[in-house]
Design an enzyme around this catalytic site. Structure first.
Site, mmCIF file in Angstrom:
data_model
loop_
_atom_site.group_PDB
_atom_site.id
_atom_site.type_symbol
_atom_site.label_atom_id
_atom_site.label_comp_id
_atom_site.label_asym_id
_atom_site.label_seq_id
_atom_site.Cartn_x
_atom_site.Cartn_y
_atom_site.Cartn_z
ATOM 1 N N SER A 102 0.820 -1.217 0.000
ATOM 2 C CA SER A 102 0.000 0.000 0.000
ATOM 3 C C SER A 102 0.851 1.264 0.000
ATOM 4 C CB SER A 102 -0.904 0.031 1.237
ATOM 5 O OG SER A 102 -1.640 -1.153 1.344
HETATM 6 N N1 SAH Z 1 -0.709 -4.903 3.987
HETATM 7 C C1 SAH Z 1 0.079 -5.180 2.798
HETATM 8 C C2 SAH Z 1 -0.652 -4.747 1.535
HETATM 9 C C3 SAH Z 1 -1.285 -5.871 1.002
HETATM 10 S S1 SAH Z 1 -2.171 -5.854 -0.493
HETATM 11 C C4 SAH Z 1 1.446 -4.584 2.862
HETATM 12 O O1 SAH Z 1 1.741 -3.848 3.805
HETATM 13 O O2 SAH Z 1 2.255 -4.873 1.977
HETATM 14 C C5 SAH Z 1 -3.446 -6.957 0.034
HETATM 15 C C6 SAH Z 1 -3.031 -8.363 0.303
HETATM 16 O O3 SAH Z 1 -4.209 -9.051 0.738
HETATM 17 C C7 SAH Z 1 -2.529 -9.117 -0.909
HETATM 18 O O4 SAH Z 1 -1.260 -9.628 -0.648
HETATM 19 C C8 SAH Z 1 -3.551 -10.245 -1.098
HETATM 20 O O5 SAH Z 1 -2.994 -11.448 -1.548
HETATM 21 C C9 SAH Z 1 -4.122 -10.383 0.306
HETATM 22 N N2 SAH Z 1 -5.446 -11.004 0.405
HETATM 23 C C10 SAH Z 1 -6.493 -10.913 -0.449
HETATM 24 N N3 SAH Z 1 -7.542 -11.621 0.006
HETATM 25 C C11 SAH Z 1 -7.154 -12.179 1.194
HETATM 26 C C12 SAH Z 1 -7.781 -13.044 2.136
HETATM 27 N N4 SAH Z 1 -9.025 -13.487 1.967
HETATM 28 N N5 SAH Z 1 -7.076 -13.396 3.233
HETATM 29 C C13 SAH Z 1 -5.801 -12.977 3.425
HETATM 30 N N6 SAH Z 1 -5.149 -12.178 2.539
HETATM 31 C C14 SAH Z 1 -5.819 -11.787 1.451
#
Ligand code: SAH
Length: 253
Positions: A102
């Site tokens: 993000s």
């Molecule tokens: N917080 C992260 C940003 C992540 S982007 C950071 O600091 O880098 C969102 C993430 O959520 C992605 O990696 C995606 O694979 C994950 N995601 C999507 N659906 C999900 C679910 N049901 N459970 C866990 N993770 C999930």
């Protein structure tokens, strides 16, 4: 004589071997100093962004403890190598598997809105690179974080351990279901957008706790939401600003 030649040659080769190491080490130290300057500038950018109208930051500010936590996390070590030089730009970056880390301002805003305290146990859904978890790590007692893409979960777990974030536990799995073994949580953050607030997450939130997450509404528009669970269990939700996150996906079972 031959012995001396061998010695000279040996010394020369040794020196040759040491040279790149010395250059590399010097480059690394300079790089680290440069990254910490870039990080300080990023924190200033985040603070300025919060002060702008419509930023969503309460009172137009991100608190010093959140800014300090961000100033301490080496974001450049959590993004793919080829994006390192962009690590301290206030923008999201690809992290592989079609996912993104993000934008730092959004990380700051969500962390601020979460309002988690030193003794809190927090759940994060969507570990991604591990950056948000690392920021939370400096602010709370323990962070449990779940990532649905196993490869990302593995990488984040290894990176966070290597960087010494001992109070973060990463698991691969579907975060829609929360993490019942460690519930209830003082606060929960979701960093991928579902279309409904996952009921298991509401159930795993302590009374008086907060859930911060993007929520997809009509026409695919997403809003960042703060959902509060009152002491009596009543749910109050507030929209903060429009955002764009990757969708929350589900494991089919
Ligand atoms: N917080 C992260 C940003 C992540 S982007 C950071 O600091 O880098 C969102 C993430 O959520 C992605 O990696 C995606 O694979 C994950 N995601 C999507 N659906 C999900 C679910 N049901 N459970 C866990 N993770 C999930």
């Amino acid at each position: 004589m031959r012995c001396l030649a061998r010695w000279v040659l040996g010394g020369f080769l040794l020196a040759l071997g040491a040279l790149p190491v010395a250059l590399y080490a010097a480059g690394d130290a300079a790089g680290a100093a440069d990254f910490s300057q870039q990080r300080a500038r990023l924190v200033a950018t985040v603070r300025a962004h919060a002060a702008q109208p419509g930023s969503g930051a309460p009172g137009g500010r991100i608190s010093p403890r959140v800014l300090a936590a961000m100033a301490a996390v080496p974001r450049h070590l959590l993004v793919p190598k080829r994006y390192r030089r962009l690590a301290y730009a206030d923008r999201p970056l690809p992290i592989g598997h079609g996912q993104t880390i993000s934008q730092p301002y959004i990380v700051a805003l969500m962390t601020e809105l979460l309002g988690a305290g030193r003794e809190d146990v927090v759940l994060e859904v969507g570990t991604g690179s591990g950056y948000q978890a690392a920021v939370l790590s400096g602010l709370v007692r323990h962070v449990y974080t779940i990532e649905i893409v196993a490869g990302l979960a593995r990488r984040a777990a290894a990176d966070l351990a290597r960087l010494g974030y001992g109070n973060v536990t990463v698991r691969a799995g579907d975060g829609y279901r929360g993490w019942p073994e460690h519930a209830p949580f003082d606060a929960i953050m979701v960093t991928a957008a579902p279309k409904v607030i996952p009921p298991p997450l509401i159930a795993q939130l302590k009374p008086g706790g907060r859930l911060v997450m993007p929520l997809e509404g009509a026409f695919g528009r997403q809003s960042l939401m703060v959902i509060e669970k009152g002491a009596d269990g009543r749910i109050v939700r507030r929209k903060i600003i429009a955002v764009r996150f990757v969708p929350l996906t589900r494991n089919r079972r």
